[in-house]
Design an enzyme around this catalytic site. Structure first.
Site, PDB file in Angstrom:
ATOM      1  NE  ARG A 143      32.036 -11.507 -49.302  1.00  0.00           N
ATOM      2  CZ  ARG A 143      32.074 -12.040 -48.094  1.00  0.00           C
ATOM      3  NH1 ARG A 143      32.002 -13.344 -47.943  1.00  0.00           N
ATOM      4  NH2 ARG A 143      32.181 -11.273 -47.040  1.00  0.00           N
ATOM      5  CE  LYS A 162      24.657 -10.112 -28.112  1.00  0.00           C
ATOM      6  NZ  LYS A 162      25.564 -11.283 -28.155  1.00  0.00           N
ATOM      7  N   GLY A 168      28.334  -6.634 -43.067  1.00  0.00           N
ATOM      8  CA  GLY A 168      27.407  -7.315 -42.197  1.00  0.00           C
ATOM      9  C   GLY A 168      25.966  -7.082 -42.585  1.00  0.00           C
ATOM     10  N   GLY A 211      33.590  -8.738 -40.520  1.00  0.00           N
ATOM     11  CA  GLY A 211      34.585  -8.661 -39.443  1.00  0.00           C
ATOM     12  C   GLY A 211      35.751  -7.750 -39.813  1.00  0.00           C
TER      13      GLY A 211
HETATM   14  P1  ADP Z   1      25.833  -5.504 -38.587  1.00  0.00           P
HETATM   15  O1  ADP Z   1      25.896  -6.918 -39.061  1.00  0.00           O
HETATM   16  O2  ADP Z   1      25.362  -4.560 -39.655  1.00  0.00           O
HETATM   17  O3  ADP Z   1      27.107  -5.066 -37.957  1.00  0.00           O
HETATM   18  P2  ADP Z   1      24.588  -6.377 -36.134  1.00  0.00           P
HETATM   19  O4  ADP Z   1      24.869  -7.791 -36.483  1.00  0.00           O
HETATM   20  O5  ADP Z   1      25.322  -5.784 -35.003  1.00  0.00           O
HETATM   21  O6  ADP Z   1      24.717  -5.444 -37.443  1.00  0.00           O
HETATM   22  O7  ADP Z   1      23.053  -6.218 -35.760  1.00  0.00           O
HETATM   23  C1  ADP Z   1      22.001  -6.524 -36.627  1.00  0.00           C
HETATM   24  C2  ADP Z   1      20.790  -6.935 -35.840  1.00  0.00           C
HETATM   25  O8  ADP Z   1      20.446  -5.976 -34.857  1.00  0.00           O
HETATM   26  C3  ADP Z   1      19.579  -7.082 -36.730  1.00  0.00           C
HETATM   27  O9  ADP Z   1      19.237  -8.451 -36.810  1.00  0.00           O
HETATM   28  C4  ADP Z   1      18.517  -6.268 -36.014  1.00  0.00           C
HETATM   29  O10 ADP Z   1      17.260  -6.931 -35.957  1.00  0.00           O
HETATM   30  C5  ADP Z   1      19.066  -6.099 -34.620  1.00  0.00           C
HETATM   31  N1  ADP Z   1      18.504  -4.937 -33.935  1.00  0.00           N
HETATM   32  C6  ADP Z   1      18.505  -3.668 -34.349  1.00  0.00           C
HETATM   33  N2  ADP Z   1      17.810  -2.885 -33.492  1.00  0.00           N
HETATM   34  C7  ADP Z   1      17.354  -3.677 -32.507  1.00  0.00           C
HETATM   35  C8  ADP Z   1      16.546  -3.474 -31.341  1.00  0.00           C
HETATM   36  N3  ADP Z   1      16.096  -2.269 -31.035  1.00  0.00           N
HETATM   37  N4  ADP Z   1      16.264  -4.540 -30.579  1.00  0.00           N
HETATM   38  C9  ADP Z   1      16.721  -5.773 -30.917  1.00  0.00           C
HETATM   39  N5  ADP Z   1      17.479  -6.035 -31.998  1.00  0.00           N
HETATM   40  C10 ADP Z   1      17.786  -5.000 -32.795  1.00  0.00           C
HETATM   41 MG    MG Z   2      25.703  -8.886 -38.088  1.00  0.00          MG
END
Ligand code: ADP
Ligand code: MG
Length: 397
Positions: free
Chosen positions: A36, A203, A354, A377
């Site tokens: 950053r 999720k 993220g 976010g």
């Molecule tokens: P971002 O921060 O990029 O928006 P998220 O925080 O929503 O992404 O999700 C990241 C997490 O999702 C990672 O820690 C990864 O391990 C998990 N993940 C991805 N695929 C799966 C899966 N099939 N089952 C469980 N966890 C998963």
């Molecule tokens: Mg995340």
């Protein structure tokens, strides 16, 4: 409407207040990831070149009480910044008061000063985070012009972004904020087509707004990661012990109906009995899960399909890994997509912040992606199509 940027400003001899996002990871009193800081350099250097006096400030972490201040001073950040700029950065360990005012008053053209963590003002009634009008007004009184370059907090209405903007004559976006507006805002509002989105991560519930909005805006939304299984269960498939949100099945059904052919789900997966790095896995199709199996990555056929589709795209927005990339075995889907995006030369590739952004940087793809957002976010809310207070507060051109 296009926003005013520092390119439009005359700052000669002026005191320029610059809200940067220096909310950096710290370890043992040192900056452990200076991404950053590096991202803010173009704005700071440009203001120096344009003969401004540069006053920087940022938040760092969350502060509720006096004890939280420990390890949250911006002093080490000012030192790190000074190394990158190759010039002194005067650090003032206060967020207000005579010492700060005198230091600013004695600045010369080209000087850089940083004052203390804006959230130190939160101890006494969340003045910064609740946008206390007196605080925004006070900070605005310290300078002539305000530049907002902190995309990471643009989805929040704080004294150090919106509060100052309300109390000063001229407000412009820094070069980093300009980039975020151009790429994320541009993709959502006026993309070159075909425009494909890849949405993964843990999720569905975290990304409902993004899926909804991108189903309206994108030509295809490719789903991966943990959220896939809620969509599959909603269609009646066995998903074994895979990650699922049972309270989101109706929502998933609704999104499937809304999305029709636009919403693309994986057709095969890496299936295993244990959430562990060393357990065996097999490739299985969407209708072939055993009750004791979970999916931890997209399979080879899905990856190939997604890669083929992405090769046609002119704009790609990606948010969320398509597998548990923290385990090498299940990082292949995420890596494969990164490789494909890196190989697209005439496509605007945009990575929402993220974990996926951090993964891309740590895997060495920083330069191969058109834009990696600096906001987690904030980039999600921007992709949801929401207007962000920190961007709204910038003057229109
Ligand atoms: P971002 O921060 O990029 O928006 P998220 O925080 O929503 O992404 O999700 C990241 C997490 O999702 C990672 O820690 C990864 O391990 C998990 N993940 C991805 N695929 C799966 C899966 N099939 N089952 C469980 N966890 C998963
Ligand atoms: Mg995340």
């Amino acid at each position: 409407m296009a926003k005013k940027t520092i390119r439009d400003l005359n700052v000669t001899g002026k005191t320029v207040l610059v809200r940067v996002d220096f909310n950096v990871p710290m370890k043992d009193g040192e900056v452990s990831d200076d991404n950053r800081i590096r991202q803010a350099l173009p704005t700071i250097n440009s203001l120096i070149e344009k003969n401004g006096k540069v006053v920087l400030f940022s938040h760092l972490g969350r502060i509720k009480e006096e004890a939280d201040k420990e390890g949250k001073s911006l002093k080490p950040v000012a030192e790190k910044l000074s190394e990158h700029l190759g010039r002194p950065v005067k650090f003032v360990p206060y967020t207000r008061g005579t010492e700060l005012e005198t230091a600013i008053a004695s600045m010369q053209v080209g000087d850089v000063l940083m004052f203390e963590n804006t959230r130190f003002e939160d101890i006494d009634g969340k003045k910064e985070s609740k946008n206390d009008p007196e605080l925004g007004k006070y900070w605005a009184s310290l300078g002539d012009v305000f530049v907002n370059d902190a995309f990471g907090t643009a989805h929040r209405e704080h004294a150090s972004n919106v509060g100052i903007a309300r109390n000063i004559d001229e407000v412009a976006a820094g070069l980093l904020l300009e980039k975020e507006i151009k790429f994320i805002g541009g993709a959502v509002e006026n993309p070159d087509r075909p425009f494909y989105a890849i949405l993964g991560g843990a999720k569905v519930s975290d990304k409902i707004g993004v899926i909804e909005n991108l189903l309206d805006k994108a030509d295809k939304v490719l789903i991966g990661g943990g959220m896939s299984y809620t969509f599959m269960k909603a269609q009646g498939y066995e998903i074994g012990t895979s990650l699922v949100e049972n309270d989101k099945l109706d929502l998933a059904k609704r999104l499937l109906e809304k999305g029709k052919d636009k919403l693309v789900l994986p057709v095969d997966f890496k299936l295993t009995k244990e959430f562990a790095e060393d357990a065996e896995y097999r490739l299985g199709r969407y209708d072939d899960f055993k009750p004791d199996e979970m999916g931890l990555d997209i399979g080879d056929e899905t990856l190939k399909r997604y890669q083929d589709m992405l090769k046609e795209a002119k704009t790609v927005v990606w948010n969320g890994p398509v597998g548990v990339f923290e385990f090498e075995k299940y990082a292949q889907g995420t890596l494969g997509i990164l490789e494909t995006l890196a190989s697209l030369k005439d496509t605007s590739t945009i990575l929402g912040g993220g974990d996926s952004a951090a993964a891309a940087i740590s895997l060495g793809y920083e330069d191969a992606i058109t834009h990696i957002s600096t906001g987690g976010g904030a980039s999600l809310e921007y992709l949801e199509g929401k207007s962000l207070p920190g961007i709204d507060a910038v003057d229109d051109k």
